[in-house]
Design a protein around this motif. Structure first.
Motif, PDB file in Angstrom:
ATOM      1  N   ARG A   4      11.069  -4.285  -6.481  1.00 46.13           N
ATOM      2  CA  ARG A   4       9.626  -3.508  -6.806  1.00 46.13           C
ATOM      3  C   ARG A   4      10.436  -2.048  -6.130  1.00 46.13           C
ATOM      4  NH1 ARG A   4       4.397  -5.896  -6.096  1.00 46.13           N
ATOM      5  NH2 ARG A   4       2.931  -3.773  -6.234  1.00 46.13           N
ATOM      6  N   TYR A   5      10.387  -0.970  -6.857  1.00 47.43           N
ATOM      7  CA  TYR A   5      10.402   0.485  -5.437  1.00 47.43           C
ATOM      8  C   TYR A   5       9.282   0.814  -4.340  1.00 47.43           C
ATOM      9  CZ  TYR A   5       7.887   4.065  -8.069  1.00 47.43           C
ATOM     10  OH  TYR A   5       6.744   4.352  -8.305  1.00 47.43           O
ATOM     11  N   VAL A   6       8.306  -0.091  -4.886  1.00 44.33           N
ATOM     12  CA  VAL A   6       6.478   0.301  -3.588  1.00 44.33           C
ATOM     13  C   VAL A   6       6.343  -0.748  -3.651  1.00 44.33           C
ATOM     14  CG1 VAL A   6       6.028   1.656  -5.614  1.00 44.33           C
ATOM     15  CG2 VAL A   6       5.813   2.046  -2.587  1.00 44.33           C
ATOM     16  N   PRO A   8       2.548  -1.114  -2.533  1.00 44.24           N
ATOM     17  CA  PRO A   8       1.374  -0.508  -1.476  1.00 44.24           C
ATOM     18  C   PRO A   8       0.800  -1.863  -0.360  1.00 44.24           C
ATOM     19  CG  PRO A   8       0.377   0.127  -4.198  1.00 44.24           C
ATOM     20  CD  PRO A   8       1.703  -1.010  -4.030  1.00 44.24           C
ATOM     21  N   HIS A 186      -2.941   7.963  -3.719  1.00 42.56           N
ATOM     22  CA  HIS A 186      -2.769   7.293  -5.063  1.00 42.56           C
ATOM     23  C   HIS A 186      -2.286   5.924  -3.795  1.00 42.56           C
ATOM     24  CE1 HIS A 186      -0.177   4.987  -8.217  1.00 42.56           C
ATOM     25  NE2 HIS A 186      -1.146   5.486  -8.660  1.00 42.56           N
ATOM     26  N   THR A 188       0.663   4.788  -4.398  1.00 40.54           N
ATOM     27  CA  THR A 188       1.820   4.713  -4.170  1.00 40.54           C
ATOM     28  C   THR A 188       1.767   5.951  -2.790  1.00 40.54           C
ATOM     29  OG1 THR A 188       2.111   6.747  -5.451  1.00 40.54           O
ATOM     30  CG2 THR A 188       2.694   3.986  -6.114  1.00 40.54           C
ATOM     31  N   LYS A 189       0.530   6.515  -2.593  1.00 40.77           N
ATOM     32  CA  LYS A 189       1.234   7.524  -1.060  1.00 40.77           C
ATOM     33  C   LYS A 189       0.943   6.638   0.236  1.00 40.77           C
ATOM     34  CE  LYS A 189       1.658  10.541  -4.143  1.00 40.77           C
ATOM     35  NZ  LYS A 189       3.126   9.763  -5.456  1.00 40.77           N
ATOM     36  N   SER A 192      -2.823   5.573   1.196  1.00 41.66           N
ATOM     37  CA  SER A 192      -3.333   5.181  -0.240  1.00 41.66           C
ATOM     38  C   SER A 192      -4.448   4.384  -0.233  1.00 41.66           C
ATOM     39  CB  SER A 192      -2.602   3.579  -0.554  1.00 41.66           C
ATOM     40  OG  SER A 192      -2.387   2.756   0.278  1.00 41.66           O
ATOM     41  N   SER A 284       7.308   7.831   2.343  1.00 41.77           N
ATOM     42  CA  SER A 284       6.227   7.102   0.996  1.00 41.77           C
ATOM     43  C   SER A 284       7.773   6.359   0.359  1.00 41.77           C
ATOM     44  CB  SER A 284       5.319   7.336   1.025  1.00 41.77           C
ATOM     45  OG  SER A 284       5.290   8.277   0.422  1.00 41.77           O
ATOM     46  N   THR A 285       8.263   6.895   0.365  1.00 40.86           N
ATOM     47  CA  THR A 285       9.919   7.195  -0.613  1.00 40.86           C
ATOM     48  C   THR A 285      10.924   7.181   0.264  1.00 40.86           C
ATOM     49  OG1 THR A 285      10.375   7.003  -3.129  1.00 40.86           O
ATOM     50  CG2 THR A 285       9.524   9.070  -1.822  1.00 40.86           C
ATOM     51  N   MET A 311      12.793   9.469  -9.423  1.00 37.47           N
ATOM     52  CA  MET A 311      11.218   9.869  -9.287  1.00 37.47           C
ATOM     53  C   MET A 311      11.340  11.611  -8.657  1.00 37.47           C
ATOM     54  SD  MET A 311       8.886   9.216  -6.270  1.00 37.47           S
ATOM     55  CE  MET A 311       7.275   9.046  -5.557  1.00 37.47           C
ATOM     56  N   HIS A 364       9.614   0.532   1.074  1.00 40.08           N
ATOM     57  CA  HIS A 364       7.719  -0.343   1.139  1.00 40.08           C
ATOM     58  C   HIS A 364       7.723  -0.953   2.871  1.00 40.08           C
ATOM     59  CE1 HIS A 364       8.815  -4.400  -0.281  1.00 40.08           C
ATOM     60  NE2 HIS A 364       9.483  -3.940  -1.846  1.00 40.08           N
TER      61      HIS A 364
END
Ligand SMILES: Cc1ncc(COP(=O)(O)O)c(C=O)c1O
Length: 397
Positions: A4-6, A8, A186, A188-189, A192, A284-285, A311, A364
């Motif tokens: 998973r790329y992120v 939460p 959101h 993903t931020k 969050s 966050s990324t 992204m 993450h």
């Protein structure tokens, strides 16, 4: 955890419970309730305590249901003329041009700077010198803040209003004197809460009007202007308050993970480059620039069960829905509307470079040291697939 790329990092049910119990006691569930007011006051006080902009007025803000709605309400409160043109970068999330359109304006997609990967005031100045632009929406892309002082100077010099989309840059983005700022909450931020957003300004009257816009354009139940419904509920505010309790810890963890991963990647010999000023984000990324094909690397990672992503790519002018929009390059030259996708890329060298060279890897707070080591070993194989093979190119000659 690499598939998973992120992931939460949200408050647990136990952390939420005290706030949910307060909702039970208050019997207030929707907009403008006590928890929403507490979140807005707490965020205002927090941002004020970090404020370094000199001689600026107090910070005012409203909470909303999403960053998209913060952008839309912010644009609406600018009272732009009919079919106004709003300049925004061509490498960003679709929320930006959609918010512009839904506020009754027309997006114009600008090329970005090759190092910051952002629409800069220098690029915007060249474009507004040759075409009529009514507002600008710079984006703190990948969470890296834009220069508040430079955008203030742009507004003072040109008189053109600016709304900064700092979706993933809450707290990292300082609040300019003259520009509006929108944030996303959101999942993903960095900060969050699931779904949510914030609109910020130094101009209180502006924020009061934006609040009316988010509540059907009403004042004391009477409609005084156009509006929508994008108010935060007490349930969203409960999560936001619980997340606030965890924010200092989350920030430290994000910043530490980013610098550890960056050091490991730099030491790996894979020669990736990072966004300029990447260390100013509360990450966050994680996006990497490669000398090879980013698509080949991302595809190789995915085939290996690791989440490689792109992204904000391809640039928006390659999305079918936005293909008809005017594009503007860093010299201020505008498209005529009959360009092929290849001609657009030739016109927009930095956006095209991002499309060719940028990919993202999982980032993450649930990654462990052994995940990072595994990721780097698999990245080496993915890069080998993308790199031109010396023996193959010898044969081709
Ligand atoms: C740059 C940017 N702008 C706007 C948005 C929209 O945010 P929201 O989902 O809160 O509407 C996002 C979401 O990913 C984003 O990355």
């Amino acid at each position: 955890m690499l598939n998973r790329y992120v992931v939460p990092d949200m408050p647990s049910a136990d952390e939420l419970l005290p706030y949910l119990r307060r909702i039970d006691a208050n019997r207030w569930y929707s907009n403008f309730g006590p928890l929403v007011a507490e979140f807005e006051n707490r965020l205002t006080a927090h941002l004020t305590s970090l404020d370094t902009i000199k001689n600026a007025g107090p910070i005012s803000l409203i909470s909303v249901t999403s960053c998209y709605h913060a952008l839309q309400a912010g644009l609406q409160s600018m009272h732009l003329p009919h079919a106004a043109r709003v300049l925004l970068p061509s490498v960003t999330f679709p929320a930006c041009p959609l918010a512009v359109r839904h506020a009754g304006a027309e997006p114009v997609l600008a090329d970005v700077d090759g190092e910051t990967w952002q629409l800069t005031p220098a690029i915007a100045r060249k474009i507004v010198a040759s075409t009529e632009i009514h507002a600008v929406m710079p984006v703190a892309v990948y969470g890296v803040p834009v220069p508040a002082d430079e955008w203030d100077a742009f507004v003072e010099e040109t008189g053109i209003p600016v709304i900064i989309d700092a979706a993933a840059a809450l707290e990292a983005q300082s609040i300019p004197r003259r520009c509006l700022v929108a944030h996303s909450l959101h999942a993903t931020k960095p900060f969050s809460i699931g779904e949510g957003g914030v609109l910020i300004s130094r101009n209180r009257a502006f924020i009061e009007e934006a609040r009316r816009i988010t509540n059907f354009g009403t004042q004391m139940r009477i409609t005084v202007q156009d509006g929508s419904n994008s108010k935060m509920s007490e349930y969203q505010a409960a999560v936001a308050l619980a997340q606030f309790d965890r924010w200092e810890g989350l920030k430290k963890k994000r910043t530490s993970l980013f610098s550890r991963m960056r050091a490991s990647l730099t030491g790996s010999g894979l020669a990736f480059q990072f966004q300029k000023n990447a260390e100013r984000a509360i990450a966050s990324t994680m996006m990497l620039k490669t000398a090879y094909s980013a698509t080949v690397i991302a595809d190789a990672l995915n085939a290996d069960g690791l989440f490689g992503h792109r992204m904000y790519l391809p640039p928006l002018y390659h999305h079918p829905h936005f293909a008809g929009l005017t594009i503007a390059n860093g010299d201020g030259r505008l498209s005529k509307g009959d360009e092929t996708p290849g001609q657009k890329d030739a016109m927009m060298p930095s956006a095209a470079m991002m499309q060719q060279s940028l990919f993202g890897i999982p980032f993450h707070l649930f990654l462990e040291e052994r995940d990072i080591a595994h990721l780097i070993s698999r990245l080496k194989l993915a890069v080998e697939k993308a790199a031109p093979h010396p023996a193959r190119s010898m044969q081709a000659r």
